[in-house]
Design a protein around this motif. Sequence first.
Motif, PDB file in Angstrom:
ATOM      1  N   UNK A   1       0.814  -1.109   0.136  1.00 12.38           N
ATOM      2  CA  UNK A   1       0.142   0.218   0.204  1.00 12.38           C
ATOM      3  C   UNK A   1       0.834   0.894   0.031  1.00 12.38           C
ATOM      4  N   UNK A   2       2.130   1.152   0.711  1.00 14.08           N
ATOM      5  CA  UNK A   2       2.558   2.140   0.372  1.00 14.08           C
ATOM      6  C   UNK A   2       3.727   2.383  -0.819  1.00 14.08           C
ATOM      7  N   UNK A   3       3.873   1.541  -1.897  1.00 13.34           N
ATOM      8  CA  UNK A   3       3.792   1.697  -3.130  1.00 13.34           C
ATOM      9  C   UNK A   3       3.139   2.030  -3.341  1.00 13.34           C
ATOM     10  N   UNK A   4       2.114   1.847  -3.713  1.00 11.73           N
ATOM     11  CA  UNK A   4       0.755   2.052  -4.608  1.00 11.73           C
ATOM     12  C   UNK A   4       0.630   3.419  -4.092  1.00 11.73           C
ATOM     13  N   UNK A   5       0.967   4.413  -3.576  1.00 11.40           N
ATOM     14  CA  UNK A   5       1.158   5.912  -3.270  1.00 11.40           C
ATOM     15  C   UNK A   5       2.208   6.596  -3.143  1.00 11.40           C
TER      16      UNK A   5
ATOM     17  N   UNK B   1      12.800  10.954  -6.400  1.00  9.62           N
ATOM     18  CA  UNK B   1      12.887   9.663  -4.955  1.00  9.62           C
ATOM     19  C   UNK B   1      12.009   8.557  -5.161  1.00  9.62           C
ATOM     20  N   UNK B   2      10.479   9.680  -5.331  1.00  8.54           N
ATOM     21  CA  UNK B   2       9.339   8.853  -5.555  1.00  8.54           C
ATOM     22  C   UNK B   2       9.476   7.687  -6.518  1.00  8.54           C
ATOM     23  N   UNK B   3       9.420   8.481  -7.774  1.00  8.35           N
ATOM     24  CA  UNK B   3       9.017   7.906  -9.165  1.00  8.35           C
ATOM     25  C   UNK B   3      10.353   6.993  -8.843  1.00  8.35           C
ATOM     26  N   UNK B   4      11.465   6.862  -8.665  1.00  2.43           N
ATOM     27  CA  UNK B   4      12.509   5.928  -8.468  1.00  2.43           C
ATOM     28  C   UNK B   4      12.134   4.422  -7.898  1.00  2.43           C
ATOM     29  N   UNK B   5      11.836   5.420  -6.586  1.00  2.00           N
ATOM     30  CA  UNK B   5      10.704   3.975  -5.761  1.00  2.00           C
ATOM     31  C   UNK B   5       9.561   3.266  -6.260  1.00  2.00           C
ATOM     32  N   UNK B   6       8.728   3.434  -7.231  1.00  2.00           N
ATOM     33  CA  UNK B   6       7.541   2.741  -7.496  1.00  2.00           C
ATOM     34  C   UNK B   6       8.395   2.048  -8.507  1.00  2.00           C
ATOM     35  N   UNK B   7       9.119   2.514  -9.273  1.00  2.00           N
ATOM     36  CA  UNK B   7       9.672   1.703 -10.278  1.00  2.00           C
ATOM     37  C   UNK B   7      10.451   0.555  -9.778  1.00  2.00           C
ATOM     38  N   UNK B   8      11.149   0.643  -8.381  1.00  2.00           N
ATOM     39  CA  UNK B   8      12.344  -0.468  -8.033  1.00  2.00           C
ATOM     40  C   UNK B   8      11.037  -1.267  -7.394  1.00  2.00           C
TER      41      UNK B   8
ATOM     42  N   UNK C   1       8.097  -6.176  -1.333  1.00  8.23           N
ATOM     43  CA  UNK C   1       9.261  -5.953  -0.492  1.00  8.23           C
ATOM     44  C   UNK C   1      10.038  -4.596  -0.947  1.00  8.23           C
ATOM     45  N   UNK C   2      10.710  -4.161   0.310  1.00  5.76           N
ATOM     46  CA  UNK C   2      10.884  -2.403   0.309  1.00  5.76           C
ATOM     47  C   UNK C   2      12.078  -2.240  -0.342  1.00  5.76           C
ATOM     48  N   UNK C   3      12.986  -2.675  -1.533  1.00  2.00           N
ATOM     49  CA  UNK C   3      14.139  -2.847  -1.844  1.00  2.00           C
ATOM     50  C   UNK C   3      14.990  -1.002  -1.809  1.00  2.00           C
ATOM     51  N   UNK C   4      13.751  -0.521  -2.509  1.00  2.00           N
ATOM     52  CA  UNK C   4      14.458   1.357  -2.668  1.00  2.00           C
ATOM     53  C   UNK C   4      14.640   1.804  -1.198  1.00  2.00           C
ATOM     54  N   UNK C   5      14.501   1.080  -0.660  1.00  2.00           N
ATOM     55  CA  UNK C   5      14.557   1.353   1.078  1.00  2.00           C
ATOM     56  C   UNK C   5      16.127   0.952   1.294  1.00  2.00           C
ATOM     57  N   UNK C   6      15.863  -0.303   0.831  1.00  2.00           N
ATOM     58  CA  UNK C   6      18.006  -0.950   0.971  1.00  2.00           C
ATOM     59  C   UNK C   6      19.244  -0.668   0.241  1.00  2.00           C
ATOM     60  N   UNK C   7      18.213   0.495  -0.455  1.00  4.01           N
ATOM     61  CA  UNK C   7      19.346   0.808  -1.460  1.00  4.01           C
ATOM     62  C   UNK C   7      19.343   2.768  -1.165  1.00  4.01           C
ATOM     63  N   UNK C   8      18.917   2.975   0.551  1.00  2.00           N
ATOM     64  CA  UNK C   8      18.140   4.570   0.494  1.00  2.00           C
ATOM     65  C   UNK C   8      17.881   5.174  -0.056  1.00  2.00           C
TER      66      UNK C   8
END
Length: 259
Positions: free
Chosen positions: A85-89, A108-115, A125-132
Amino acid sequence: MRQSRSISLLCCAAAMCGATACASSTQHDVAYGDPLERVNRPIHGLNETVSERVVAPVANRVDGTMSDDAESGTNNTVHHIKNVFSNLGEPTNALNGALQAEPATVGVAASRFAINSTVGVLGIFDVADAIHLHERREDFGQTMGKWGTAPGPYMVAPLGGSTNVRDFSGGVVDGLMNPVRLPGALSAAKMGVNAVDTMDEAQTVAARPEDEDGYMKDRRAYEQARSDEIMNIDHIAHERREVEIEHRYGARPETPERP
């Protein structure tokens, strides 16, 4: 059709921001006073009663009947659902970042959504968070606040908690602007996840000292939190800390698992 509706919403938002920026001192007093306190307090009391007598006992019973392994598995499942749900936001975060003239937030938002939508398996899985690439939550209430819109009177929503006129109306606009629309089943699932968060908060409320004015504490905490979010204090401080540690030790700090 959707494009024309989005344009209309943005025009209304711009008009609202402009009108509020020219507000008088009387409006300023209303924004930072509490003219709805006599209405808010009974609703706040109702919310705390529900938390103490319904939500907290349910949460405690669930904790007491589950084994450690089952509880750990449930927590992991809820965590992954929250990630989805965070990703959908993220589209909402990107749109509001653009409206706030913050290209870094949009990136950041666009990159997080894509990754997270690809490598993270649809956001599980929040892969984007793991790469800061840490989440920057933005909403239309923050956007209006960024451009000078006063918060308006503090409000307490039945079973919903703290808000104000600006943030409540901003939430409506966010729902209309978000290009990711949730079907009924997913909306119900999201409400279930929010209920789990409410259970955690309820256990904190139940442990509050009897002589503490919970209403004033919640109001001040909400107003401070929203002020920090509008000024982006949280993620600016976090990024500065990472840069400082990287400069000092030659490596970024480990990112703790987020609940």
